[in-house]
Design an enzyme around this catalytic site. Structure first.
Site, PDB file in Angstrom:
ATOM      1  N   GLN A 188     -77.556  10.995 -64.485  1.00 16.83           N
ATOM      2  CA  GLN A 188     -77.138   9.595 -64.588  1.00 16.83           C
ATOM      3  C   GLN A 188     -75.692   9.516 -65.082  1.00 16.83           C
ATOM      4  O   GLN A 188     -75.112   8.444 -65.127  1.00 16.83           O
ATOM      5  CB  GLN A 188     -78.041   8.855 -65.589  1.00 16.83           C
TER       6      GLN A 188
ATOM      7  N   VAL B  84     -71.654   9.848 -65.307  1.00 14.36           N
ATOM      8  CA  VAL B  84     -70.575   9.646 -64.340  1.00 14.36           C
ATOM      9  C   VAL B  84     -69.351  10.489 -64.706  1.00 14.36           C
ATOM     10  O   VAL B  84     -68.304  10.375 -64.073  1.00 14.36           O
ATOM     11  CB  VAL B  84     -70.182   8.142 -64.255  1.00 14.36           C
TER      12      VAL B  84
ATOM     13  N   HIS C 196     -75.561   7.671 -60.540  1.00 13.66           N
ATOM     14  CA  HIS C 196     -74.821   6.459 -60.933  1.00 13.66           C
ATOM     15  C   HIS C 196     -73.342   6.550 -60.561  1.00 13.66           C
ATOM     16  O   HIS C 196     -72.547   5.728 -61.013  1.00 13.66           O
ATOM     17  CB  HIS C 196     -74.978   6.191 -62.435  1.00 13.66           C
TER      18      HIS C 196
ATOM     19  N   CYS D 104     -63.137   1.421 -51.953  1.00 16.02           N
ATOM     20  CA  CYS D 104     -62.440   0.210 -51.521  1.00 16.02           C
ATOM     21  C   CYS D 104     -63.441  -0.940 -51.349  1.00 16.02           C
ATOM     22  O   CYS D 104     -64.469  -0.775 -50.699  1.00 16.02           O
ATOM     23  CB  CYS D 104     -61.699   0.476 -50.216  1.00 16.02           C
TER      24      CYS D 104
ATOM     25  N   CYS E 260     -56.170  -0.205 -51.996  1.00 16.02           N
ATOM     26  CA  CYS E 260     -56.509   0.797 -50.980  1.00 16.02           C
ATOM     27  C   CYS E 260     -55.275   1.125 -50.132  1.00 16.02           C
ATOM     28  O   CYS E 260     -54.584   0.220 -49.653  1.00 16.02           O
ATOM     29  CB  CYS E 260     -57.625   0.222 -50.106  1.00 16.02           C
TER      30      CYS E 260
ATOM     31  N   CYS F  72     -56.207  -0.233 -46.347  1.00 20.75           N
ATOM     32  CA  CYS F  72     -56.316  -1.651 -45.955  1.00 20.75           C
ATOM     33  C   CYS F  72     -55.750  -2.611 -46.998  1.00 20.75           C
ATOM     34  O   CYS F  72     -55.726  -3.816 -46.764  1.00 20.75           O
ATOM     35  CB  CYS F  72     -57.775  -1.992 -45.641  1.00 20.75           C
TER      36      CYS F  72
HETATM   37  C1  BV8 Z   1     -81.468  -0.805 -59.335  1.00 17.52           C
HETATM   38  C2  BV8 Z   1     -72.925   2.494 -65.272  1.00 17.52           C
HETATM   39  C3  BV8 Z   1     -82.470  -1.886 -57.478  1.00 17.52           C
HETATM   40  C4  BV8 Z   1     -71.806   2.253 -66.135  1.00 17.52           C
HETATM   41  C5  BV8 Z   1     -75.235   2.363 -65.643  1.00 17.52           C
HETATM   42  C6  BV8 Z   1     -86.225  -5.157 -65.868  1.00 17.52           C
HETATM   43  C7  BV8 Z   1     -87.202  -4.177 -65.819  1.00 17.52           C
HETATM   44  C8  BV8 Z   1     -87.009  -2.998 -65.084  1.00 17.52           C
HETATM   45  C9  BV8 Z   1     -85.826  -2.799 -64.413  1.00 17.52           C
HETATM   46  C10 BV8 Z   1     -84.851  -3.759 -64.475  1.00 17.52           C
HETATM   47  C11 BV8 Z   1     -85.059  -4.942 -65.181  1.00 17.52           C
HETATM   48  N1  BV8 Z   1     -83.934  -5.687 -65.074  1.00 17.52           N
HETATM   49  C12 BV8 Z   1     -83.034  -5.027 -64.311  1.00 17.52           C
HETATM   50  C13 BV8 Z   1     -83.583  -3.846 -63.951  1.00 17.52           C
HETATM   51  C14 BV8 Z   1     -82.952  -2.817 -63.131  1.00 17.52           C
HETATM   52  C15 BV8 Z   1     -81.875  -2.085 -63.908  1.00 17.52           C
HETATM   53  C16 BV8 Z   1     -82.472  -1.528 -65.187  1.00 17.52           C
HETATM   54  O1  BV8 Z   1     -83.129  -0.505 -65.199  1.00 17.52           O
HETATM   55  N2  BV8 Z   1     -82.240  -2.184 -66.300  1.00 17.52           N
HETATM   56  C17 BV8 Z   1     -82.846  -1.742 -67.554  1.00 17.52           C
HETATM   57  C18 BV8 Z   1     -81.765  -1.582 -68.595  1.00 17.52           C
HETATM   58  C19 BV8 Z   1     -83.915  -2.722 -67.918  1.00 17.52           C
HETATM   59  N3  BV8 Z   1     -81.425  -1.015 -63.047  1.00 17.52           N
HETATM   60  C20 BV8 Z   1     -80.510  -1.217 -62.121  1.00 17.52           C
HETATM   61  O2  BV8 Z   1     -79.953  -2.300 -61.980  1.00 17.52           O
HETATM   62  C21 BV8 Z   1     -80.216  -0.041 -61.213  1.00 17.52           C
HETATM   63  N4  BV8 Z   1     -80.306  -0.434 -59.868  1.00 17.52           N
HETATM   64  O3  BV8 Z   1     -82.494  -0.834 -59.986  1.00 17.52           O
HETATM   65  O4  BV8 Z   1     -81.385  -1.139 -58.004  1.00 17.52           O
HETATM   66  C22 BV8 Z   1     -82.227  -3.311 -57.901  1.00 17.52           C
HETATM   67  C23 BV8 Z   1     -81.193  -3.987 -57.335  1.00 17.52           C
HETATM   68  C24 BV8 Z   1     -80.995  -5.335 -57.693  1.00 17.52           C
HETATM   69  C25 BV8 Z   1     -81.823  -5.950 -58.647  1.00 17.52           C
HETATM   70  C26 BV8 Z   1     -82.843  -5.210 -59.242  1.00 17.52           C
HETATM   71  C27 BV8 Z   1     -83.048  -3.873 -58.843  1.00 17.52           C
HETATM   72  C28 BV8 Z   1     -78.807   0.432 -61.427  1.00 17.52           C
HETATM   73  C29 BV8 Z   1     -78.696   1.103 -62.731  1.00 17.52           C
HETATM   74  C30 BV8 Z   1     -77.282   1.609 -62.874  1.00 17.52           C
HETATM   75  C31 BV8 Z   1     -76.920   1.550 -64.241  1.00 17.52           C
HETATM   76  N5  BV8 Z   1     -75.557   2.010 -64.457  1.00 17.52           N
HETATM   77  N6  BV8 Z   1     -74.040   2.386 -66.078  1.00 17.52           N
HETATM   78  C32 BV8 Z   1     -71.013   3.488 -66.313  1.00 17.52           C
HETATM   79  O5  BV8 Z   1     -71.519   4.532 -66.708  1.00 17.52           O
HETATM   80  O6  BV8 Z   1     -69.822   3.314 -66.102  1.00 17.52           O
HETATM   81  S1  BV8 Z   1     -76.516   2.691 -66.751  1.00 17.52           S
HETATM   82  C33 BV8 Z   1     -76.079   3.600 -68.062  1.00 17.52           C
HETATM   83  O7  BV8 Z   1     -77.364   3.973 -68.597  1.00 17.52           O
HETATM   84  C34 BV8 Z   1     -75.380   4.881 -67.783  1.00 17.52           C
HETATM   85  O8  BV8 Z   1     -75.114   5.125 -66.443  1.00 17.52           O
HETATM   86  C35 BV8 Z   1     -76.371   5.900 -68.297  1.00 17.52           C
HETATM   87  O9  BV8 Z   1     -76.301   7.117 -67.646  1.00 17.52           O
HETATM   88  C36 BV8 Z   1     -77.675   5.222 -68.099  1.00 17.52           C
HETATM   89  C37 BV8 Z   1     -78.829   5.808 -68.762  1.00 17.52           C
HETATM   90  O10 BV8 Z   1     -78.574   5.975 -70.130  1.00 17.52           O
HETATM   91  P1  BV8 Z   1     -78.788   7.377 -70.773  1.00 17.52           P
HETATM   92  O11 BV8 Z   1     -78.037   8.361 -69.974  1.00 17.52           O
HETATM   93  O12 BV8 Z   1     -80.221   7.596 -70.958  1.00 17.52           O
HETATM   94  O13 BV8 Z   1     -78.006   7.228 -72.171  1.00 17.52           O
HETATM   95  P2  BV8 Z   1     -78.509   6.563 -73.525  1.00 17.52           P
HETATM   96  O14 BV8 Z   1     -77.312   6.360 -74.370  1.00 17.52           O
HETATM   97  O15 BV8 Z   1     -79.385   5.412 -73.286  1.00 17.52           O
HETATM   98  O16 BV8 Z   1     -79.435   7.689 -74.180  1.00 17.52           O
HETATM   99  C38 BV8 Z   1     -78.906   8.909 -74.656  1.00 17.52           C
HETATM  100  C39 BV8 Z   1     -80.092   9.789 -75.041  1.00 17.52           C
HETATM  101  O17 BV8 Z   1     -79.603  11.058 -75.386  1.00 17.52           O
HETATM  102  C40 BV8 Z   1     -80.855   9.254 -76.251  1.00 17.52           C
HETATM  103  O18 BV8 Z   1     -82.248   9.341 -75.987  1.00 17.52           O
HETATM  104  C41 BV8 Z   1     -80.462  10.224 -77.388  1.00 17.52           C
HETATM  105  O19 BV8 Z   1     -81.529  10.419 -78.326  1.00 17.52           O
HETATM  106  C42 BV8 Z   1     -80.191  11.462 -76.604  1.00 17.52           C
HETATM  107  N7  BV8 Z   1     -79.193  12.361 -77.239  1.00 17.52           N
HETATM  108  C43 BV8 Z   1     -78.051  12.032 -77.886  1.00 17.52           C
HETATM  109  N8  BV8 Z   1     -77.361  13.145 -78.228  1.00 17.52           N
HETATM  110  C44 BV8 Z   1     -78.092  14.191 -77.795  1.00 17.52           C
HETATM  111  C45 BV8 Z   1     -79.264  13.718 -77.172  1.00 17.52           C
HETATM  112  N9  BV8 Z   1     -80.206  14.529 -76.642  1.00 17.52           N
HETATM  113  C46 BV8 Z   1     -79.975  15.843 -76.717  1.00 17.52           C
HETATM  114  N10 BV8 Z   1     -78.853  16.404 -77.283  1.00 17.52           N
HETATM  115  C47 BV8 Z   1     -77.910  15.603 -77.830  1.00 17.52           C
HETATM  116  N11 BV8 Z   1     -76.810  16.143 -78.401  1.00 17.52           N
HETATM  117 ZN    ZN Z   2     -59.728  -0.146 -47.833  1.00 17.32          ZN
END
Ligand code: BV8
Ligand code: ZN
Length: 244
Positions: free
Chosen positions: A103, A105, A121, A129, A149, A152
């Site tokens: 997940q 980026v 992601h 673009c 872009c 375009c």
């Molecule tokens: C989609 C980009 C179809 C930014 C990111 C209600 C219910 C269910 C689903 C939904 C809902 N409402 C909306 C949704 C859908 C939504 C979703 O899931 N929302 C959730 C929050 C409820 N999902 C979407 O929209 C996805 N698309 O479903 O398409 C669709 C289309 C239209 C309408 C509906 C559905 C698209 C999701 C894309 C999200 N983009 N960000 C950017 O990065 O620039 S999400 C963001 O969260 C990041 O990308 C990230 O990768 C992702 C996940 O987070 P984690 O990687 O898990 O990170 P987090 O900080 O949370 O956790 C870190 C973990 O590491 C912790 O557990 C910690 O304990 C642990 N840790 C820390 N240090 C360590 C460690 N472990 C080991 N060692 C360590 N040292």
């Molecule tokens: Zn273009």
């Protein structure tokens, strides 16, 4: 079960597995100094996802969104893959049937040498673009705001999947295939709350895979998995490569 016996069991399962699939999240890059999203110092403590990581936010204020991505580009450009990224690249070399789904980026898995990889992601070092859709690599730090872009003239956006946007059908196909035939799924450093990735462990469980989680803390997925190892990814993942 104590960590030692859990680690031993996981190593046995990996040694016996023909197909291994891995899902990673921000926790694996935390050990490289990249901020997570939902931790105590996570990005979503200081920023609202709705203001920065949605198509609506970009439409409303592309400059603000690009400034946030420039800040993250500057930060990530100084980071290197850690021992957990490197261990997964080595696991790929050792296991002929391997797939890594991240997940993240930040591109650190690719920098570590992983190639059988879906960056579900997107990637912060790619731009897309908004007019003609072309995707290009861009490692400018900072990128000139607002970027346009070269083909375009339309506005470029980060090639990142924002909330409310669909993942690429090719990535979803690759992940579905990898989940449906793996013997072991490793889930590393993700809070397991963002869909569709949050549903991946259930898919693997349904087909009978052994599912193991590596995380600092318990997660909403912990009740579902076969085994949890608690600790830093950079310490635990390399241990999986050591002889039984
Ligand atoms: C989609 C980009 C179809 C930014 C990111 C209600 C219910 C269910 C689903 C939904 C809902 N409402 C909306 C949704 C859908 C939504 C979703 O899931 N929302 C959730 C929050 C409820 N999902 C979407 O929209 C996805 N698309 O479903 O398409 C669709 C289309 C239209 C309408 C509906 C559905 C698209 C999701 C894309 C999200 N983009 N960000 C950017 O990065 O620039 S999400 C963001 O969260 C990041 O990308 C990230 O990768 C992702 C996940 O987070 P984690 O990687 O898990 O990170 P987090 O900080 O949370 O956790 C870190 C973990 O590491 C912790 O557990 C910690 O304990 C642990 N840790 C820390 N240090 C360590 C460690 N472990 C080991 N060692 C360590 N040292
Ligand atoms: Zn273009």
């Amino acid at each position: 079960m104590a960590r030692g016996s859990n680690l031993g069991l996981l190593k046995e399962k990996l040694a016996a597995a023909e197909a291994i699939t891995v899902l990673t999240g921000a926790g694996i890059s935390a050990d490289s100094g990249v901020p997570t999203f939902r931790g105590a110092d996570g990005l979503w403590k200081n920023f609202r996802a709705e203001d920065l990581a949605t198509p609506e936010a970009f439409e409303r204020d592309p400059r603000l969104v690009w400034e946030w991505y420039n800040w993250r580009r500057e930060l990530i450009a100084t980071k290197q893959p850690n021992d957990a990224h490197k261990a997964l690249a080595e696991l790929e070399r050792r296991c002929p049937d391997f797939w890594l789904m991240t997940q993240n980026v930040d591109g650190l898995h690719r920098d570590a040498g992983s190639r059988k990889l879906s960056e579900i992601h997107g990637n912060i070092w790619k731009v897309r673009c908004t007019g003609c859709g072309v995707v290009e690599n861009n490692r400018d730090v900072p990128i000139a705001i607002l970027p346009s872009c070269s083909r375009c003239g339309s506005l470029l956006r980060p090639h990142i999947v924002w909330f409310g946007e669909s993942l690429s059908p090719d990535d979803l196909d690759d992940c579905s295939r990898a989940l449906k035939h793996c013997d072991v799924l490793l889930v590393i450093g993700t809070s397991g709350v963002v869909y569709p990735a949050a549903g991946f462990a259930s898919v693997a469980k349904e087909v009978g895979a052994f599912v193991a989680e590596i995380n600092l803390d318990p997660t909403p997925q912990s009740a579902l998995v076969d085994l949890s190892l608690h600790g830093r990814a950079k310490d635990l993942v390399p241990l999986l490569l050591e002889p039984l």
